[in-house]
Design a protein around this motif. Structure first.
Motif, PDB file in Angstrom:
ATOM      1  N   LYS A 205       0.630  -1.329   0.029  1.00 20.50           N
ATOM      2  CA  LYS A 205       0.309   0.252   0.247  1.00 20.50           C
ATOM      3  C   LYS A 205       0.876   1.176   0.102  1.00 20.50           C
ATOM      4  CE  LYS A 205      -3.464   2.327   2.508  1.00 20.50           C
ATOM      5  NZ  LYS A 205      -4.268   2.161   3.776  1.00 20.50           N
ATOM      6  N   GLY A 206       0.478   2.506  -1.323  1.00 20.84           N
ATOM      7  CA  GLY A 206       1.219   3.420  -0.840  1.00 20.84           C
ATOM      8  C   GLY A 206       2.087   2.938  -1.927  1.00 20.84           C
ATOM      9  N   PHE A 207       2.717   2.182  -2.854  1.00 24.94           N
ATOM     10  CA  PHE A 207       3.277   2.214  -3.932  1.00 24.94           C
ATOM     11  C   PHE A 207       2.363   2.354  -4.896  1.00 24.94           C
ATOM     12  CE2 PHE A 207       6.211   0.756  -0.562  1.00 24.94           C
ATOM     13  CZ  PHE A 207       7.804   1.127  -0.833  1.00 24.94           C
ATOM     14  N   ASP A 208       2.671   2.742  -6.111  1.00 22.38           N
ATOM     15  CA  ASP A 208       2.276   2.652  -7.276  1.00 22.38           C
ATOM     16  C   ASP A 208       1.449   1.339  -7.689  1.00 22.38           C
ATOM     17  OD1 ASP A 208       1.288   4.702 -10.205  1.00 22.38           O
ATOM     18  OD2 ASP A 208       2.292   2.515 -10.923  1.00 22.38           O
ATOM     19  N   ASP A 209       0.031   1.762  -8.261  1.00 20.03           N
ATOM     20  CA  ASP A 209      -0.626   0.484  -8.538  1.00 20.03           C
ATOM     21  C   ASP A 209       0.293  -0.850  -9.691  1.00 20.03           C
ATOM     22  OD1 ASP A 209      -1.941   0.988  -6.813  1.00 20.03           O
ATOM     23  OD2 ASP A 209      -3.804   1.716  -7.846  1.00 20.03           O
ATOM     24  N   GLU A 210       0.247  -0.207 -10.582  1.00 19.37           N
ATOM     25  CA  GLU A 210       0.708  -0.658 -11.490  1.00 19.37           C
ATOM     26  C   GLU A 210       1.787  -1.476 -10.953  1.00 19.37           C
ATOM     27  OE1 GLU A 210       2.345  -0.324 -16.603  1.00 19.37           O
ATOM     28  OE2 GLU A 210       1.553   1.284 -15.547  1.00 19.37           O
ATOM     29  N   ALA A 211       3.371  -0.722 -10.276  1.00 21.22           N
ATOM     30  CA  ALA A 211       4.666  -1.864 -10.110  1.00 21.22           C
ATOM     31  C   ALA A 211       4.372  -2.921  -8.553  1.00 21.22           C
ATOM     32  CB  ALA A 211       5.227  -0.530  -8.880  1.00 21.22           C
ATOM     33  N   ARG A 212       3.264  -2.140  -8.083  1.00 19.24           N
ATOM     34  CA  ARG A 212       2.513  -4.104  -6.859  1.00 19.24           C
ATOM     35  C   ARG A 212       2.315  -4.350  -7.521  1.00 19.24           C
ATOM     36  NH1 ARG A 212      -1.276  -1.720  -2.642  1.00 19.24           N
ATOM     37  NH2 ARG A 212      -2.345  -0.752  -3.996  1.00 19.24           N
ATOM     38  N   GLY A 213       1.765  -4.554  -9.062  1.00 18.38           N
ATOM     39  CA  GLY A 213       0.626  -5.276  -9.373  1.00 18.38           C
ATOM     40  C   GLY A 213       1.581  -6.274  -9.530  1.00 18.38           C
ATOM     41  N   LEU A 214       2.916  -6.274 -10.477  1.00 21.91           N
ATOM     42  CA  LEU A 214       3.919  -6.965 -11.405  1.00 21.91           C
ATOM     43  C   LEU A 214       4.133  -7.879  -9.716  1.00 21.91           C
ATOM     44  CD1 LEU A 214       5.114  -7.904 -13.966  1.00 21.91           C
ATOM     45  CD2 LEU A 214       6.614  -6.107 -13.809  1.00 21.91           C
ATOM     46  N   VAL A 389      10.739   6.461  -6.514  1.00 20.73           N
ATOM     47  CA  VAL A 389      10.414   8.477  -6.705  1.00 20.73           C
ATOM     48  C   VAL A 389       9.413   9.150  -6.847  1.00 20.73           C
ATOM     49  CG1 VAL A 389      12.180   8.552  -8.369  1.00 20.73           C
ATOM     50  CG2 VAL A 389      12.595  10.006  -6.573  1.00 20.73           C
ATOM     51  N   GLY A 390       9.293   9.950  -6.370  1.00 18.70           N
ATOM     52  CA  GLY A 390       8.194  11.173  -6.730  1.00 18.70           C
ATOM     53  C   GLY A 390       6.342  10.172  -6.213  1.00 18.70           C
ATOM     54  N   LEU A 391       5.644  11.028  -6.990  1.00 18.05           N
ATOM     55  CA  LEU A 391       4.272  10.666  -6.680  1.00 18.05           C
ATOM     56  C   LEU A 391       4.165   8.985  -8.034  1.00 18.05           C
ATOM     57  CD1 LEU A 391       2.674  14.421  -7.512  1.00 18.05           C
ATOM     58  CD2 LEU A 391       3.158  12.792  -5.620  1.00 18.05           C
ATOM     59  N   THR A 392       2.805   8.533  -7.325  1.00 20.64           N
ATOM     60  CA  THR A 392       1.942   7.224  -7.910  1.00 20.64           C
ATOM     61  C   THR A 392       1.462   8.138  -8.908  1.00 20.64           C
ATOM     62  OG1 THR A 392       0.633   6.912  -6.823  1.00 20.64           O
ATOM     63  CG2 THR A 392       2.857   5.661  -5.864  1.00 20.64           C
ATOM     64  N   LEU A 424       9.973  -3.952 -15.326  1.00 22.39           N
ATOM     65  CA  LEU A 424       8.278  -3.023 -15.483  1.00 22.39           C
ATOM     66  C   LEU A 424       9.538  -1.016 -15.477  1.00 22.39           C
ATOM     67  CD1 LEU A 424       5.650  -0.884 -14.830  1.00 22.39           C
ATOM     68  CD2 LEU A 424       5.819  -1.074 -12.977  1.00 22.39           C
ATOM     69  N   MET A 425       9.285  -0.455 -16.126  1.00 24.54           N
ATOM     70  CA  MET A 425       9.237   1.480 -16.787  1.00 24.54           C
ATOM     71  C   MET A 425       8.973   2.267 -16.444  1.00 24.54           C
ATOM     72  SD  MET A 425      13.172   0.772 -16.300  1.00 24.54           S
ATOM     73  CE  MET A 425      14.182  -0.234 -15.979  1.00 24.54           C
ATOM     74  N   LYS A 426       8.639   2.653 -15.899  1.00 26.30           N
ATOM     75  CA  LYS A 426       7.694   4.131 -15.682  1.00 26.30           C
ATOM     76  C   LYS A 426       7.841   5.268 -15.372  1.00 26.30           C
ATOM     77  CE  LYS A 426       2.770   4.262 -13.811  1.00 26.30           C
ATOM     78  NZ  LYS A 426       1.376   3.605 -13.402  1.00 26.30           N
ATOM     79  N   LEU A 427       6.996   6.243 -16.036  1.00 21.79           N
ATOM     80  CA  LEU A 427       7.617   7.699 -15.510  1.00 21.79           C
ATOM     81  C   LEU A 427       6.374   7.771 -15.644  1.00 21.79           C
ATOM     82  CD1 LEU A 427      10.163   8.305 -17.813  1.00 21.79           C
ATOM     83  CD2 LEU A 427      10.732   8.479 -16.002  1.00 21.79           C
ATOM     84  N   GLY A 438       7.327  11.140 -11.488  1.00 15.35           N
ATOM     85  CA  GLY A 438       7.587  10.140 -10.474  1.00 15.35           C
ATOM     86  C   GLY A 438       7.785   9.107 -11.316  1.00 15.35           C
ATOM     87  N   CYS A 439       8.682   8.350 -10.584  1.00 17.79           N
ATOM     88  CA  CYS A 439       9.424   7.162 -11.676  1.00 17.79           C
ATOM     89  C   CYS A 439       9.345   5.770 -11.020  1.00 17.79           C
ATOM     90  CB  CYS A 439      10.703   7.515 -11.769  1.00 17.79           C
ATOM     91  SG  CYS A 439      11.425   6.142 -12.646  1.00 17.79           S
ATOM     92  N   HIS A 440       8.788   4.749 -11.331  1.00 20.36           N
ATOM     93  CA  HIS A 440       8.862   3.238 -10.272  1.00 20.36           C
ATOM     94  C   HIS A 440       9.305   1.987 -11.649  1.00 20.36           C
ATOM     95  CE1 HIS A 440       5.967   5.699  -8.192  1.00 20.36           C
ATOM     96  NE2 HIS A 440       5.093   6.349  -8.992  1.00 20.36           N
ATOM     97  N   ILE A 441       9.783   1.773 -11.386  1.00 18.93           N
ATOM     98  CA  ILE A 441      10.914   0.402 -11.492  1.00 18.93           C
ATOM     99  C   ILE A 441      11.139  -0.796 -10.203  1.00 18.93           C
ATOM    100  CG2 ILE A 441      13.310   0.040 -12.493  1.00 18.93           C
ATOM    101  CD1 ILE A 441      14.126   2.578 -12.133  1.00 18.93           C
ATOM    102  N   VAL A 442      10.623  -2.094 -12.022  1.00 16.09           N
ATOM    103  CA  VAL A 442      10.360  -3.061 -11.207  1.00 16.09           C
ATOM    104  C   VAL A 442      11.726  -3.702 -11.568  1.00 16.09           C
ATOM    105  CG1 VAL A 442       9.383  -5.228 -10.199  1.00 16.09           C
ATOM    106  CG2 VAL A 442       7.976  -3.049 -10.436  1.00 16.09           C
ATOM    107  N   ALA A 443      12.840  -4.243 -11.014  1.00 17.01           N
ATOM    108  CA  ALA A 443      13.965  -5.009 -11.840  1.00 17.01           C
ATOM    109  C   ALA A 443      14.556  -4.982 -11.084  1.00 17.01           C
ATOM    110  CB  ALA A 443      14.448  -3.996 -12.967  1.00 17.01           C
ATOM    111  N   PRO A 444      15.730  -6.331 -11.019  1.00 19.10           N
ATOM    112  CA  PRO A 444      16.427  -6.069 -10.507  1.00 19.10           C
ATOM    113  C   PRO A 444      17.510  -5.387 -10.354  1.00 19.10           C
ATOM    114  CG  PRO A 444      16.574  -8.226 -12.154  1.00 19.10           C
ATOM    115  CD  PRO A 444      15.172  -6.853 -12.870  1.00 19.10           C
ATOM    116  N   ASP A 445      17.943  -5.113  -9.513  1.00 19.33           N
ATOM    117  CA  ASP A 445      19.259  -3.798  -8.995  1.00 19.33           C
ATOM    118  C   ASP A 445      18.166  -2.911  -9.096  1.00 19.33           C
ATOM    119  OD1 ASP A 445      21.363  -4.970  -8.049  1.00 19.33           O
ATOM    120  OD2 ASP A 445      22.031  -5.839 -10.429  1.00 19.33           O
TER     121      ASP A 445
END
Length: 490
Positions: A205-214, A389-392, A424-427, A438-445
């Motif tokens: 909760k509180g993180f970007d929906d698309e990122a936490r879904g993946l 980082v930044g807004l969801t 996932l890469m998202k701006l 905001g930027c949200h990344i789901v990836a190794p490292d």
């Protein structure tokens, strides 16, 4: 002018308190610090550092499996906790020694004792010795809490996981936040059968929906059994189960014992009751009954303000028990300040360190410095990691029209070996100003990537700044530079 024993007395030897004490001493101030447990605090002793070392260790099996698919004749046996755990404890002891050496080298007087506040300028140690100080800085941090559930003391909390003498065969993790998700991935990759109960509709909760879904999908693919909208209704020792003990899924096994500390501190909140190390029977709100070797509560943390004498000294506390402070970390009592997780701000180690540095600038260097809590990058050390980082997307959309640039794909190394892992890469971009919100990344490292992106966003980078930046090829992160058309506008 009143004479005091010290110019500054710091209560709490975690990252924030140690940094503030050292920097204050470097100005020529006389400084003392009291720590009731171990120098280094939550991050070094029972949090970020041991957890990250466990993350490193837990990646071995997947690395070997991928190596085989690339052509290596590699074999991977079971994880040996008995080999890893003593090394982990030795490293924490080494780091504690480093912190002590840093304080000694700075001329800070160390009291290995619990300290409480008597009045705005007086501190009492555990041996009833009193010490006076012109300024008092409270940096005692927080501690994990268990839910108000009968027999909740049978469950472990995050502190206890670093003290386990053996790995369990099965665990139930209660909670859906970053601590729950991180330990779910660690233990699953160690070979533990992991079940998660979380009350919400989605994890993190509180993180970007698309990122936490993946990330939720990735955790399930790794074998974490996630149950959303679920919590524990009842629990007790397996031997006391209403219909007798039940097997965990394969066998009814005994969990590994939890080692006791040399001295249990107010902050550690560790399990000392031997019965807590045995199997636990649980009944979920869905009606499912099951026995687990351990139940692990990752249901939140609370500031460790109980019994510190703050109310008696006139310090205002929030409803949560956190110390109320202004933008300079000052309480309503002018001589008393507070930094870190004991305040209701951003509970991250680098933030506590920054707050400690700003405190010294303000109080000892005559340079009033408010703490900047805007655009702080963070990472969840799951597998894969989540960097943010930044807004969801949802938060940004509430502030005005936005464009979303998003892509999810199998990276080259996974595609080559026919793997299923996706990134996932998202701006998130403001339509009016073109700034990246905001930027949200789901990836190794992802934690390493988001640190650098955080610099650009903090500087006010626009989408066109990203577009003008030449990509490094072939990399995962180049997608942040090559996404030309928005996925959607809201």
């Amino acid at each position: 002018m009143a004479d005091y024993d010290f110019d500054l007395f710091v209560i709490g030897g975690g990252s924030g308190g140690v940094r503030a004490a050292r920097m204050a001493a470097q100005t020529g101030a006389t400084v003392a610090l009291a720590e009731e447990s171990r120098l280094g605090g939550t991050c070094v002793i029972r949090g970020c550092v041991p957890k990250k070392l466990m993350v490193f260790a837990s990646k071995g099996a997947a690395a070997v499996a991928d190596a085989r698919k690339f052509g290596w004749d590699a074999q991977c046996g079971a994880f040996d906790w008995q080999q890893f755990h003593p090394k982990l404890m030795a490293e924490l002891e080494r780091l504690e020694g480093v912190y002590r050496k840093l304080l000694d080298g700075s001329g800070v007087k160390i009291f290995d004792s619990r300290a409480t506040i008597v009045d705005p300028h007086t501190v009492k140690l555990a041996n009833n010795q009193t010490v006076s100080a012109k300024h008092i800085l409270v940096a005692v941090g927080g501690h994990p809490v268990r839910p108000p559930l009968e027999n909740a003391e049978l469950g472990l909390v995050s502190n206890d996981l670093f003290l386990m003498e053996e790995l369990p065969k099965s665990v139930l993790i209660v909670g859906g936040g970053y601590i729950a998700c991180e330990f779910a991935c660690i233990l699953r990759n160690f070979g533990v059968d992991v079940t998660m109960y979380a009350r919400g509709a989605q994890i993190l909760k509180g993180f970007d929906d698309e990122a936490r879904g993946l990330l939720s999908e990735s955790m399930r693919q790794c074998g974490v059994d996630i149950h959303m909208g679920t919590s524990i209704q009842e629990m007790c020792g397996a031997a006391d189960a209403p219909s007798g003990p039940r097997p965990t899924g394969s066998d009814a096994t005994m969990g590994g014992p939890v080692g006791e500390r040399e001295s249990l501190s107010h902050n550690d909140k560790s399990i000392t009751d031997p019965k807590a190390a045995g199997p636990v029977w649980t009944k979920a709100t869905t009606g499912v009954e099951k026995v687990f070797d351990h139940v692990i509560f990752a249901t939140g943390r609370a500031p460790s303000t109980d019994g510190l004498g703050l109310k008696e000294a006139g310090v205002t506390l929030e409803r949560s028990g956190a110390i109320a402070v202004d933008e300079y970390s000052q309480t309503n009592v002018p001589s008393i300040y507070a930094i870190g997780d004991v305040t209701d701000r951003v509970p991250l180690t680098p933030v506590a360190i920054r707050e400690g540095m700003a405190f010294v600038e303000t109080v000892f260097k005559g340079n009033p410095t408010p703490v900047d809590h805007d655009l702080i990058a963070s990472a969840v050390f799951t597998q894969p990691e989540l960097g943010s980082v930044g807004l969801t997307e949802d938060d940004a959309a509430r502030n005005g029209p936005i464009e979303v640039y998003s892509t999810s794909f199998r990276p080259m190394n996974q595609a080559f070996i026919d793997g299923t892992a996706r990134v996932l890469m998202k701006l998130i971009v403001c339509v009016d100003t073109r700034r990246v919100l905001g930027c949200h990344i789901v990836a190794p490292d992802a934690g390493e990537l988001i640190q650098m992106i955080g610099v650009a966003i903090k500087m006010g980078a626009t989408k066109e700044d990203f577009d003008r930046t030449c990509a490094v090829h072939p990399t995962i992160s180049e997608e942040l530079m090559t996404m030309r058309e928005p996925s959607r506008r809201t």
